[in-house]
Design an enzyme around this catalytic site. Structure first.
Site, PDB file in Angstrom:
ATOM      1  N   LYS A 253       0.857  -1.193   0.000  1.00 32.01           N
ATOM      2  CA  LYS A 253       0.000   0.000   0.000  1.00 32.01           C
ATOM      3  C   LYS A 253       0.890   1.239   0.000  1.00 32.01           C
ATOM      4  O   LYS A 253       1.706   1.429   0.892  1.00 32.01           O
ATOM      5  CB  LYS A 253      -0.911   0.003   1.235  1.00 32.01           C
ATOM      6  CG  LYS A 253      -1.778   1.253   1.364  1.00 32.01           C
ATOM      7  CD  LYS A 253      -2.589   1.253   2.649  1.00 32.01           C
ATOM      8  CE  LYS A 253      -3.295   2.578   2.863  1.00 32.01           C
ATOM      9  NZ  LYS A 253      -4.040   2.640   4.144  1.00 32.01           N
ATOM     10  N   ASP A 258      -2.416  10.168   4.133  1.00 33.87           N
ATOM     11  CA  ASP A 258      -3.849   9.891   4.153  1.00 33.87           C
ATOM     12  C   ASP A 258      -4.561  10.863   5.085  1.00 33.87           C
ATOM     13  O   ASP A 258      -4.487  10.735   6.303  1.00 33.87           O
ATOM     14  CB  ASP A 258      -4.091   8.442   4.607  1.00 33.87           C
ATOM     15  CG  ASP A 258      -5.578   8.114   4.694  1.00 33.87           C
ATOM     16  OD1 ASP A 258      -6.383   8.824   4.059  1.00 33.87           O
ATOM     17  OD2 ASP A 258      -5.923   7.158   5.393  1.00 33.87           O
ATOM     18  N   LYS A 265      -9.781  12.705   8.916  1.00 32.44           N
ATOM     19  CA  LYS A 265      -9.343  12.088  10.160  1.00 32.44           C
ATOM     20  C   LYS A 265      -9.273  13.130  11.283  1.00 32.44           C
ATOM     21  O   LYS A 265      -9.016  14.313  11.022  1.00 32.44           O
ATOM     22  CB  LYS A 265      -7.948  11.473   9.984  1.00 32.44           C
ATOM     23  CG  LYS A 265      -7.890  10.247   9.112  1.00 32.44           C
ATOM     24  CD  LYS A 265      -6.473   9.728   9.025  1.00 32.44           C
ATOM     25  CE  LYS A 265      -6.382   8.502   8.120  1.00 32.44           C
ATOM     26  NZ  LYS A 265      -7.048   7.337   8.703  1.00 32.44           N
ATOM     27  N   ASP A 335     -12.152   7.208   3.809  1.00 28.65           N
ATOM     28  CA  ASP A 335     -10.994   6.883   4.636  1.00 28.65           C
ATOM     29  C   ASP A 335     -10.669   5.390   4.585  1.00 28.65           C
ATOM     30  O   ASP A 335      -9.707   4.945   5.192  1.00 28.65           O
ATOM     31  CB  ASP A 335     -11.232   7.325   6.088  1.00 28.65           C
ATOM     32  CG  ASP A 335      -9.950   7.318   6.909  1.00 28.65           C
ATOM     33  OD1 ASP A 335      -8.870   7.402   6.302  1.00 28.65           O
ATOM     34  OD2 ASP A 335     -10.029   7.220   8.148  1.00 28.65           O
ATOM     35  N   ARG A 339      -7.682   0.032   0.486  1.00 31.18           N
ATOM     36  CA  ARG A 339      -8.211  -1.147  -0.198  1.00 31.18           C
ATOM     37  C   ARG A 339      -8.590  -0.836  -1.641  1.00 31.18           C
ATOM     38  O   ARG A 339      -8.598  -1.719  -2.494  1.00 31.18           O
ATOM     39  CB  ARG A 339      -9.400  -1.717   0.570  1.00 31.18           C
ATOM     40  CG  ARG A 339     -10.632  -0.836   0.618  1.00 31.18           C
ATOM     41  CD  ARG A 339     -11.586  -1.238   1.716  1.00 31.18           C
ATOM     42  NE  ARG A 339     -10.991  -1.031   3.036  1.00 31.18           N
ATOM     43  CZ  ARG A 339     -11.605  -1.349   4.183  1.00 31.18           C
ATOM     44  NH1 ARG A 339     -12.809  -1.884   4.164  1.00 31.18           N
ATOM     45  NH2 ARG A 339     -11.006  -1.138   5.321  1.00 31.18           N
TER      46      ARG A 339
END
Length: 488
Positions: A253, A258, A265, A335, A339
């Protein structure tokens, strides 16, 4: 005759009756007696005490406790010699002699490997971003070791091996610890190119946004579209066994920062999000170590690198995006972006490379940390044999995993009313649901998912792991790959 050094390390066993030397110390034994007789040193596992003797070869003597002899393991040796390494750093001892401990239940090679791993894994500090403070806080690591009582050839071979694997670990740590504004998707692409220059037998392919779009990687592009940093699809191929069809692919990944996207977040979670590309860093570290060791395996690394940013172009919750496999995905949580990037990377890997096995590394879910804390990574796999081999490698290296199930019943939770599936379904069973999602893109190829959210980045130093990036996963996979070679 031993060489001059800043210190000599003497190992001891703890016993119910007192302290026992772990090797023949000769005349050095008498110098260790005062603290032993005073019971200031009992040889508990990892216990250290400094002495100042009159040996011409060394200024200092370090007594090192190994604990009880019948309980010794390679991991306990790693920990003890990690503590030894830290003690030497405090004294700025760059050249150290070590009396080799005699352990009947372990081979010389195993003993030395564990000792050197403990020393090497603690001999790391990320100082690239420090400047003035280094004038007053210079760091000294062990640079030269004299191993007394170990067969010379074994010492040379094991030292070279541990050094090469450790370079892979350091590489992974450096990539993860760097500023997110520096370690961008392009930085990772350039790092891969640099590896290609260092190792001429490593083939490196860097693909830009136009290529990614042509491959119809709609999930990957959705995550990337909110950032001013362009995405890159990175592929590295190493053929160490060209006559074999066996091929392992590591997918990492590579979300270099992020924000959580439009599901922003909280502040406390944002501070460590430069480490959200730890999976990619591990993949890079594995590749570097494999090249250094010239492992006789066929190994590839695939990373879909991008940022998950906020802004007017960020992908939106409630919208549907299409994967390169053709599946459509409803975004219920921006978030849960890792994946999405992995899905397109896994599908491309499965269809284009058609490997024997795929192993992915990702800081995928907060649920992993909730479930396992910071001692274990979560392992999920569609292959019992692959899972078993990885768990065994984890026990040998003490980069341990714990297997979670991939039961079919969980899949219904990702059912969408407007698309083929959704990317997330709340907190419950988060570790499993993340892997259930990824499993849809591996085309039934033997695959293992390693959720390293709890072990990739530490708030505090622990044992021989430093504060911040750990590089956990590099030693695990190198051990796994070496076992593959031995099985042939």
């Amino acid at each position: 005759k031993r060489c001059q050094a800043d210190a000599i390390v003497l190992p001891f066993w703890q016993t119910k009756k007192g302290v026992e030397e772990a090797s023949d110390l000769g005349k050095l034994k008498s110098q260790a007696q005062p603290p032993i007789k005073a019971k200031d040193f009992t040889a508990k596992e990892g216990e250290v005490i400094w002495l100042y003797g009159d040996e011409p070869e060394e200024k200092r003597i370090l007594l090192l406790g190994l604990g009880y002899k019948d309980a010794i393991t390679m991991e306990k040796l790693r920990r003890a010699f990690g503590t030894c390494s830290k003690a030497c750093q405090v004294k700025k001892a760059a050249h150290v002699n070590i009396v080799f401990p005699e352990i009947e239940m372990l081979s010389q090679e195993s003993i030395l490997k564990a000792m050197l791993e403990g020393i090497a894994l603690t001999s790391y500090s990320f100082i690239a971003l420090k400047h003035d403070v280094l004038k007053d806080e210079s760091q000294v690591f062990i640079e030269k070791l004299g191993i007394i009582g170990c067969e010379k050839r074994t010492a040379q071979d094991v030292t070279e091996y541990v050094q090469k694997v450790s370079e892979g670990v350091y590489f992974a740590r450096d990539l993860t610890n760097g500023n997110a504004d520096d370690v961008t998707p392009k930085y990772l692409a350039d790092a891969a190119k640099q590896l290609g220059k260092e190792y001429p037998y490593l083939q490196v392919e860097i693909r830009d946004a136009a290529w990614i779009k042509k491959q119809k990687m709609g999930l990957f592009l959705a995550v990337a579209q909110g950032s001013s940093q362009p995405p890159y699809f990175i592929v590295m191929k190493y053929k160490g066994s060209p006559n074999s069809s066996d091929h392992t692919v590591i997918v990492g990944k590579g979300v270099t920062f992020d924000t959580g996207g439009l599901n922003l977040k909280p502040v406390a979670s944002m501070e460590t999000q430069k480490a959200d590309m730890s999976g990619a860093a591990v993949a890079f570290g594995i590749m570097k170590a494999a090249c250094e060791l010239e492992l006789q395996v066929n190994l590839s690394c695939v990373v879909a690198a991008c940022e998950n940013a906020i802004g007017s172009k960020a992908f939106k919750p409630g919208d549907v995006y299409q994967a390169s496999s053709g599946k459509t995905v409803e975004i219920t949580n921006p978030d849960a972006e890792g994946r999405l990037t992995l899905a397109d990377a896994l599908y491309w890997t499965a269809t284009e490379l058609k490997p024997t096995r795929i192993i992915d590394f990702a800081t995928l879910t907060g649920s992993c940390v909730t479930a396992l804390g910071t001692e274990l990574f979560a392992l999920l796999s569609n292959s019992d044999s692959l899972a078993r081999e990885l768990l065994q490698a984890g026990e040998r290296t003490f980069e341990r995993g714990w297997q979670f199930p991939l039961y079919e019943e969980y899949k219904s939770q990702l059912r969408s009313d407007i698309a083929d599936m959704k990317n997330a379904a709340g907190r419950e069973g988060g570790v499993i649901l993340g892997a259930i999602f990824l499993q849809e893109f591996v085309n039934h190829i033997p695959w293992a998912h390693c959720d390293i959210a709890g072990v990739a980045f530490m708030k505090d130093a622990r044992r021989y792991q430093p504060k911040y990036a750990t590089g956990v996963g590099v030693r695990l996979i190198i051990d796994f790959l070496e076992r593959l070679v031995k099985k042939r």
